[in-house]
Design an enzyme around this catalytic site. Structure first.
Site, PDB file in Angstrom:
ATOM      1  N   HIS A 171      41.868  44.054  45.908  1.00 30.94           N
ATOM      2  CA  HIS A 171      42.490  44.420  44.675  1.00 30.94           C
ATOM      3  C   HIS A 171      44.107  44.354  44.470  1.00 30.94           C
ATOM      4  O   HIS A 171      44.340  44.323  43.410  1.00 30.94           O
ATOM      5  CB  HIS A 171      42.422  46.171  44.928  1.00 30.94           C
ATOM      6  CG  HIS A 171      42.545  47.060  43.930  1.00 30.94           C
ATOM      7  ND1 HIS A 171      41.935  47.161  42.670  1.00 30.94           N
ATOM      8  CD2 HIS A 171      43.876  47.735  43.376  1.00 30.94           C
ATOM      9  CE1 HIS A 171      42.659  47.659  41.833  1.00 30.94           C
ATOM     10  NE2 HIS A 171      43.607  48.377  42.127  1.00 30.94           N
ATOM     11  N   ARG A 224      37.693  42.210  39.558  1.00 29.50           N
ATOM     12  CA  ARG A 224      37.323  43.350  40.745  1.00 29.50           C
ATOM     13  C   ARG A 224      36.443  42.456  41.583  1.00 29.50           C
ATOM     14  O   ARG A 224      35.458  41.874  41.306  1.00 29.50           O
ATOM     15  CB  ARG A 224      36.713  44.531  40.117  1.00 29.50           C
ATOM     16  CG  ARG A 224      37.462  45.296  39.447  1.00 29.50           C
ATOM     17  CD  ARG A 224      36.618  46.587  38.889  1.00 29.50           C
ATOM     18  NE  ARG A 224      37.502  47.336  37.931  1.00 29.50           N
ATOM     19  CZ  ARG A 224      37.347  47.211  36.532  1.00 29.50           C
ATOM     20  NH1 ARG A 224      36.643  46.397  36.040  1.00 29.50           N
ATOM     21  NH2 ARG A 224      38.274  48.261  35.809  1.00 29.50           N
ATOM     22  N   TYR A 233      51.933  49.343  35.938  1.00 28.59           N
ATOM     23  CA  TYR A 233      53.030  48.381  35.577  1.00 28.59           C
ATOM     24  C   TYR A 233      54.138  48.957  34.937  1.00 28.59           C
ATOM     25  O   TYR A 233      55.050  48.227  34.129  1.00 28.59           O
ATOM     26  CB  TYR A 233      52.430  47.428  34.782  1.00 28.59           C
ATOM     27  CG  TYR A 233      51.156  46.608  35.394  1.00 28.59           C
ATOM     28  CD1 TYR A 233      51.464  45.729  36.452  1.00 28.59           C
ATOM     29  CD2 TYR A 233      49.970  46.912  35.070  1.00 28.59           C
ATOM     30  CE1 TYR A 233      50.534  45.189  37.165  1.00 28.59           C
ATOM     31  CE2 TYR A 233      48.807  46.293  35.803  1.00 28.59           C
ATOM     32  CZ  TYR A 233      49.034  45.422  36.858  1.00 28.59           C
ATOM     33  OH  TYR A 233      48.258  44.717  37.592  1.00 28.59           O
ATOM     34  N   ARG A 240      44.059  41.370  42.631  1.00 28.18           N
ATOM     35  CA  ARG A 240      44.007  41.668  41.305  1.00 28.18           C
ATOM     36  C   ARG A 240      45.145  41.888  40.732  1.00 28.18           C
ATOM     37  O   ARG A 240      45.674  41.797  39.406  1.00 28.18           O
ATOM     38  CB  ARG A 240      43.062  42.668  41.139  1.00 28.18           C
ATOM     39  CG  ARG A 240      42.622  43.380  39.825  1.00 28.18           C
ATOM     40  CD  ARG A 240      41.655  44.211  40.066  1.00 28.18           C
ATOM     41  NE  ARG A 240      41.388  45.184  39.061  1.00 28.18           N
ATOM     42  CZ  ARG A 240      40.812  45.096  37.670  1.00 28.18           C
ATOM     43  NH1 ARG A 240      40.186  43.855  37.501  1.00 28.18           N
ATOM     44  NH2 ARG A 240      40.791  46.202  36.832  1.00 28.18           N
ATOM     45  N   LYS A 243      32.713  47.665  34.365  1.00 28.34           N
ATOM     46  CA  LYS A 243      32.379  49.256  34.848  1.00 28.34           C
ATOM     47  C   LYS A 243      31.730  49.726  33.496  1.00 28.34           C
ATOM     48  O   LYS A 243      32.253  49.489  32.331  1.00 28.34           O
ATOM     49  CB  LYS A 243      33.742  50.081  35.040  1.00 28.34           C
ATOM     50  CG  LYS A 243      34.286  49.908  36.708  1.00 28.34           C
ATOM     51  CD  LYS A 243      35.364  50.752  36.823  1.00 28.34           C
ATOM     52  CE  LYS A 243      35.559  50.540  38.272  1.00 28.34           C
ATOM     53  NZ  LYS A 243      36.838  51.758  38.354  1.00 28.34           N
ATOM     54  N   HIS A 296      40.666  47.470  31.723  1.00 27.21           N
ATOM     55  CA  HIS A 296      40.818  48.864  31.790  1.00 27.21           C
ATOM     56  C   HIS A 296      40.466  49.661  30.466  1.00 27.21           C
ATOM     57  O   HIS A 296      40.816  49.171  29.463  1.00 27.21           O
ATOM     58  CB  HIS A 296      42.388  49.173  32.083  1.00 27.21           C
ATOM     59  CG  HIS A 296      42.969  48.675  33.222  1.00 27.21           C
ATOM     60  ND1 HIS A 296      44.242  48.407  33.518  1.00 27.21           N
ATOM     61  CD2 HIS A 296      42.307  48.300  34.628  1.00 27.21           C
ATOM     62  CE1 HIS A 296      44.308  48.111  34.691  1.00 27.21           C
ATOM     63  NE2 HIS A 296      43.323  48.207  35.302  1.00 27.21           N
TER      64      HIS A 296
END
Length: 355
Positions: free
Chosen positions: A296, A201, A332, A299, A225, A322
């Protein structure tokens, strides 16, 4: 000697201070809500929730005659208990375009409206859980329908064109512009190559320190995160881009105090910001593609390439950081469908016989 504060730690401190400033404007029970949310949310999430709730309380103050003479902090639980679903439907309409406290026009897309309504649901759920309210009227309001966004990424030839363009951009410049390009060339190549080659990110990228790079194992230590530390590995192209930047460009810069450890520096010799990276990517990408390309999207380009190469959605989820693989599957899904289609042709039930 005290250990220096990391970029992420400094960001947390700044977000905490901003949150406290927001809460000073709002009723005391709002502060209780954020105290309850702290164990399960990040500082960034709490700050965005505080902003959203402040917008809601200002809406009440502006549109409800009974509350016009009250300050935001004086709006009581009793006032909230009188609100009905129609009030929240009006709030959704208000969010499409309204004036901020400094008289600037603010607008929200469906996604922005949905986020603010989700925040309100959570807030009212908390008030009901603490038995401050008997029901949650927000749950009786339909949420905006969000359209699924197609994955936008660069095609392989566009990736090559982008990197070639950054490397050769200086040929069309002269004077001061050429001077500044030459100062930032290896930094810009390293940033774009790192985004394309690891899928990190942009917020993770700007937080990198020089000490986070391990060339022995070709890995970078990043803070995901939620504060989880992780090693993300990179290939030879990223390795070369980083070494070129460190040896040719970064080594000749004397950073300002407090920014000595930062990997990527701005022209002002400070840690580069998310906004600066976004503007830089947009500048270069707009010259080689009609697509709106952001960090992004770079990414997403990496995630798409990794999934096409491996077909392992769990690996993609892990590398991209994730927390829920369903998030990855959602992004996806189209690629999964393509793989299923190709699988239908992989099995032959009866071999064709030559005549």
């Amino acid at each position: 000697m005290a250990k220096p504060i990391t970029y992420r730690e400094q960001e947390k401190i700044e977000n905490t201070v901003k949150l406290r400033e927001f809460l000073m404007e709002l009723p005391p029970y709002v502060k209780d809500y954020f105290r309850a949310k702290e164990p399960t949310t990040s500082d960034k999430t709490r700050l965005s929730y505080a902003y959203d709730l402040r917008v809601f309380f200002r809406f009440l103050q502006e549109t409800n005659p009974a509350l016009k003479e009250k300050s935001l902090s004086e709006i009581s639980i009793q006032d909230l208990s009188l609100l009905e679903p129609v009030d929240f439907e009006e709030f959704q309409e208000y969010l499409k375009a309204y004036k901020s406290a400094d008289n600037k026009l603010e607008t929200n897309s469906r996604t922005g409206i949905a986020r603010k309504m989700s925040c309100l649901r959570s807030f009212y759920d908390y008030l009901c859980k603490r038995q401050l309210l008997s029901s949650n009227p927000v749950r009786l309001v339909d949420m905006p329908k969000i359209k699924e966004k197609a994955i936008i990424q660069l095609d392989p030839d566009e990736v090559a064109n982008l990197l070639d363009y950054i490397e050769n951009y200086g040929k069309q410049l002269s004077g001061v512009k050429l001077y500044h390009y030459n100062k930032q060339k290896y930094r810009d190549i390293a940033i774009v190559t790192l985004l394309l080659g690891t899928g990190v990110r942009v917020s993770e990228l700007v937080g990198l320190n020089i000490g986070d790079i391990d060339f022995k194992n070709n890995g970078i230590r990043i803070l995901r995160k939620g504060g989880n530390e992780m090693i993300v590995y990179f290939g030879t192209e990223v390795e070369q881009a980083l070494k070129d930047y460190l040896e040719i460009s970064r080594s000749g810069i004397t950073p300002l105090s407090g920014h000595e450890d930062a990997l990527f520096l701005s022209g002002q010799r400070k840690r580069i910001s998310v906004d600066a990276v976004e503007k830089m990517v947009k500048k270069y990408a707009s010259a080689i593609s009609v697509k709106t390309i952001t960090p992004h999207k770079l990414r997403s380009t990496y995630g798409t390439a990794l999934y096409r190469e491996t077909g392992d959605i769990y690996l993609v989820a892990d590398v991209l950081g994730h927390s829920d693989v369903n998030t990855t599957k959602k992004h996806y899904a189209k690629l999964s469908d393509e793989r299923r289609r190709s699988a239908s042709k992989a099995v032959t039930l009866r071999e064709k016989l030559d005549n």
